[in-house]
Design a protein around this motif. Structure first.
Motif, PDB file in Angstrom:
ATOM      1  N   ASN A  64       0.806  -1.219   0.000  1.00  0.00           N
ATOM      2  CA  ASN A  64       0.000   0.000   0.000  1.00  0.00           C
ATOM      3  C   ASN A  64       0.840   1.270   0.000  1.00  0.00           C
ATOM      4  O   ASN A  64       0.398   2.306  -0.492  1.00  0.00           O
ATOM      5  N   ALA A  65       2.012   1.180   0.595  1.00  0.00           N
ATOM      6  CA  ALA A  65       2.906   2.340   0.602  1.00  0.00           C
ATOM      7  C   ALA A  65       4.326   1.827   0.752  1.00  0.00           C
ATOM      8  O   ALA A  65       4.581   0.927   1.561  1.00  0.00           O
ATOM      9  N   SER A  66       5.224   2.369  -0.031  1.00  0.00           N
ATOM     10  CA  SER A  66       6.615   1.947   0.119  1.00  0.00           C
ATOM     11  C   SER A  66       7.526   3.135  -0.123  1.00  0.00           C
ATOM     12  O   SER A  66       7.175   4.071  -0.850  1.00  0.00           O
ATOM     13  N   ALA A  67       8.671   3.107   0.527  1.00  0.00           N
ATOM     14  CA  ALA A  67       9.616   4.209   0.386  1.00  0.00           C
ATOM     15  C   ALA A  67      11.015   3.680   0.648  1.00  0.00           C
ATOM     16  O   ALA A  67      11.203   2.636   1.281  1.00  0.00           O
ATOM     17  N   HIS A  68      11.990   4.414   0.125  1.00  0.00           N
ATOM     18  CA  HIS A  68      13.374   4.105   0.436  1.00  0.00           C
ATOM     19  C   HIS A  68      13.742   4.820   1.724  1.00  0.00           C
ATOM     20  O   HIS A  68      13.240   5.903   2.016  1.00  0.00           O
ATOM     21  N   LEU A  69      14.611   4.184   2.481  1.00  0.00           N
ATOM     22  CA  LEU A  69      14.978   4.719   3.797  1.00  0.00           C
ATOM     23  C   LEU A  69      15.470   6.165   3.708  1.00  0.00           C
ATOM     24  O   LEU A  69      15.178   6.987   4.572  1.00  0.00           O
TER      25      LEU A  69
END
Lengths: 336, 506
Positions: B471-476
């Motif tokens: 549903n939601a993803s991001a790089h650190l």
């Protein structure tokens, strides 16, 4: 059979363990020692001199206690070992003749391919090419280690094999000593690293796995099927040159003197608590953590052996060679 | 009482049209005083009878001006969506001898059913044409026409047909917990419904783009929707009571709305313009933060700080409604000298303040334990206990059923262990936990969404991270807390344009 301290010039009964640099020759020798101890039979491997004995003990301890692979060494040619068989108990036969086997001693030499000549700088050490040819010429049994995992990445089995065999044939056949222009050796072709998933799954895909009823119930590939697996693994080599290995062997050795074995020096993982082989968890190698953050298989982490070492088919090629060579020697002696 | 010629003809044509299905075709040939006209009919994917009228082939000596039927409207030209216009049109009619006209009229698919209608007294070209047609198609049904032209009769029959497929209005349904939108159907007319039927629906219209809200009617063919009509109207957001009237098969008219216009955008374009979620639903939320503790200390510190940022962001948006859980997981040990450290549930359903305190303690203790920038946690280096963490969370959440919004936020880098030997050569989980099965189990929770912050860029991350960040993803290094929370559907993403009406909640 020889009963002296290791190899003597002209001794026709030594066995040479030979393979590309990094193909696991030293590990194979240590695994042979473990396999013979586990078998608790009449066979054992002994050092031909104190230094060789210490080296063997050290390698065996490394594999079993430290659970690490012996480091590649450039001094393998300095050591000599003997495959020894104790005489079997002698009993009177029906006709009053004595039965039982005499003591055997076969010299065992571990030979590196001439790595420098072939640019094998990654692992292992090359020995002098002439020395290698000398050793092979003096032996009558060869354990040839074919590392299918290395072949998948480096694809250099053929290049290590062909030049040496050509030189060996040039040396031995020039005098027309053997009559038929074929090398006189018995050859045990050992497909190594059976414990690796890629090799296991290739054998599984071909339907070659068998499960003997031994303690650990690890799978095996019958010697009769080993050549098929060898061919399949050669065909999978990205270099395309591995398919030349078998024709090359057939070109130099009598086909009836070649036998294939599927081997593993460390065997599959067997949970010490369960004591059984688990087909879902077979890998007996595990990487160690490094400080370089997330990595994956093939990223060069240090590897250690995960569980007990259970060599597969390591002893069998040596004994097959020993028996063939002994049989031939007895035939010669009987023939005067 | 005996049936008139017109009644017989109407009944025969009604039966012939009713039998249209799949690729079957019907050709009605009208032999009139002026010439021969053929009508091709078939049934489209939505179950509506469609057809076209071929140009009249006139008898020799007749002209278009002289033909009385030339002005008869085609049943397939008036309001027949999807119909092919008549080839050549009536004005293009040409005069031919009767036999030749008949033969020309018989260029028909061999598998088509044929009905011959004589609309003028026998004799002369009409008789010769009928004779030629019967000879050409002995299987054809031959009938006498009544006073009503065949074109008009066909139009009436088609319009009076019952629906062969149910008709639905395309709407959006909004997940009551997550706000996720999905396309759905609101039934309008059941099968066998006839013209004139009315159906009332209540819909909620959200702000749309400049072209308005789309009212699309679909028919169902083997569980597959087939578009019947697509119209749009610009409406102010609000609730609308809409009455749909079945004018005839293939045409639905909506009242209670301003005049609708035909929508030109492709269906793919319309569907792709539906936002993933709508608005921030109200109510309590549970944020479960699962943090991988492997890797260099600097990396772990960054992960903990990102989690802290998200807790702050969500706590601000959902004042008093947020509970937080904190779970840490590391590497499995396959070395008997290194003890296995299980998944650690540091906090479960605590206040954001308590969670922040735990994060702080965790960071300090980790920093204290660190031996330097590159310190490595002992254990297996190629994967982490993701699967065990998922099993722990699934176990604590219990069986699916609650509608509380729950976010499983996974922060780390490594892939999970497979449950059994795998071509990746990653060792199997010692407990044989299957991460994919755990994810599937968690997906059954109606209010649960997945968010992931991965150290690795997507192209290098293990495919499991795509599932964990469904549903939601991001790089650190590039986390936008506000956007991330909006993607999760727990905070407002700003003004949204919704192309279809929403099913109104009771």
């Amino acid at each position: 059979m020889s009963s002296d301290q290791g190899r003597r010039p002209g001794d026709p009964h030594s066995i040479a363990i030979w393979g590309a640099p990094g193909s696991g020759k030293t590990t194979f020798l240590a695994a042979l020692n473990i396999a013979l101890i586990l078998k608790n039979g009449p066979w054992r491997i002994i050092g031909a001199d104190p230094g060789s004995l210490d080296f063997l003990k050290e390698m065996t301890d490394k594999l079993t206690h430290q659970r690490r692979f012996p480091e590649a060494t450039s001094t393998l040619s300095d050591y000599r070992w003997l495959l020894s068989r104790r005489p079997e108990e002698q009993v009177k036969g029906l006709l009053g003749r004595r039965k039982g086997s005499p003591a055997w001693r076969i010299g065992v030499n571990v030979l590196d391919a001439p790595g420098r000549s072939f640019g094998a700088e990654r692992t292992g050490h090359g020995t002098d090419r002439e020395a290698l040819i000398d050793e092979l010429a003096l032996s009558r049994g060869i354990v040839y280690l074919f590392d299918p995992i290395r072949e998948l990445t480096d694809g250099d089995a053929f290049s290590h094999l062909h030049g040496v065999l050509a030189d060996l044939a040039g040396r031995m056949l020039a005098k027309d000593e053997f009559g038929d222009d074929m090398l006189p050796h018995y050859l045990a072709v050992c497909v190594t690293k059976f414990d690796e998933i890629k090799v296991l799954e290739t054998a599984e895909k071909l339907g070659l796995l068998g499960y003997p009823e031994d303690v650990q119930e690890s799978p095996r590939v019958d010697d009769e099927d080993a050549e098929e697996l060898f061919r399949e693994l050669c065909a999978a080599s990205p270099s395309g040159n591995a398919r030349l290995v078998l024709p090359t062997l057939n070109q130099f050795f009598h086909p009836e003197r070649i036998k294939f074995f599927v081997t593993s020096s460390i065997g599959f993982y067997v949970d010490p608590e369960k004591g059984r082989f688990d087909p879902d968890d077979v890998q007996n190698l595990t990487p160690e953590a490094s400080a370089d953050g997330p990595q994956g298989p093939g990223s060069g982490n240090r590897i250690r052996i995960r569980g007990p070492v259970g060599p597969i088919n390591v002893m069998e090629p040596m004994i097959w060679l020993g028996q063939r060579m002994a049989g031939e020697q007895q035939g010669k002696e009987a023939g005067g | 009482m005996t049936e008139s010629g017109e009644d017989l003809l109407r009944r025969a044509l009604t039966e012939a049209i009713a039998e249209l299905a799949g690729s079957r075709r019907l050709v009605v040939v009208e032999v009139a005083a002026e010439g021969v006209t053929a009508f091709d009919l078939h049934r489209d994917e939505a179950g509506t009878s469609r057809g076209r009228e071929r140009p009249m082939t006139r008898w020799a000596g007749q002209t278009a001006e002289g033909g009385g039927d030339g002005a008869t409207p085609s049943p397939f030209e008036e309001g027949s969506e999807g119909a092919t216009p008549a080839e050549g049109g009536r004005d293009g009619a040409t005069a031919f001898p009767a036999e030749e006209a008949a033969v020309r009229a018989t260029w028909l698919p061999v598998d088509a059913r044929v009905v011959l209608v004589r609309s003028a007294p026998d004799g002369g070209p009409v008789g010769r044409a009928m004779e030629a047609l019967r000879a050409a198609r002995p299987d054809a049904l031959a009938l006498n026409g009544g006073g009503v032209p065949v074109a008009v009769l066909l139009r009436e029959i088609v319009a009076a047909e019952p629906l062969r497929r149910p008709y639905d209005l395309v709407v959006l349904r909004r997940h009551p917990v997550t706000g996720r939108l999905r396309l759905a159907c609101q039934p309008l007319f059941a099968m066998e419904t006839r013209r004139g039927a009315l159906s009332e629906v209540t819909v909620q219209c959200e702000p749309s783009d400049e072209r308005g809200t789309v009212f699309a009617v679909v028919a169902w063919q083997d569980r597959r929707p087939v578009l019947v009509s697509v119209h749009a109207v610009k409406l102010p957001p609000g609730r609308y009571e809409v009455t749909a009237m079945l004018e005839r098969p293939g045409r639905v008219r909506f009242s209670g709305l301003p005049s609708l216009t035909r929508e030109d955008r492709s269906w793919t374009e319309l569907v792709s313009s539906v936002p993933a979620r709508l608005g921030p639903p109200s109510g309590p939320a549970h944020l479960i933060c699962a943090v991988e503790t492997t890797g260099p200390e600097v990396q772990l510190g960054e992960r903990l700080r990102r989690v802290s940022q998200l807790v702050t962001e969500l706590a601000g948006e959902l004042s008093g409604l947020l509970q937080v859980s904190l779970v840490t997981y590391g590497a499995h040990s396959y070395d008997p000298r290194i003890p296995e450290r299980p998944v650690d549930v540091v906090d479960w359903e605590v206040s954001p303040d308590d969670a922040q305190e735990s994060l702080k303690i965790l960071e300090e203790s980790r920093a204290g334990r660190a031996t330097g920038h590159g310190a490595a946690e002992p254990g297996y280096p190629y994967a982490a206990q993701v699967e065990d963490m998922l099993a722990e969370v699934a176990g604590r959440l219990g069986p699916p059923g609650g509608r509380r919004r729950t976010v499983l936020l996974t922060v780390g880098a490594r892939p999970p262990h497979p449950p059994r030997r795998h071509a990746s050569e990653i060792l199997p989980c010692p407990r044989r936990v299957d991460w994919e099965r755990q994810v599937r189990d968690l997906q059954r929770h109606p209010g649960l969404v997945f968010g992931a912050i991965c150290d690795q860029p997507p192209e290098r991350a293990h495919p499991a991270w795509a599932r964990l960040g469904e549903n939601a993803s991001a790089h650190l290094d590039t986390l936008d807390p506000q956007g991330f929370c909006a993607d999760l559907g727990v905070t407002a993403p700003g003004v949204q344009r919704v192309p279809f009406p929403l099913m109104a909640m009771p």
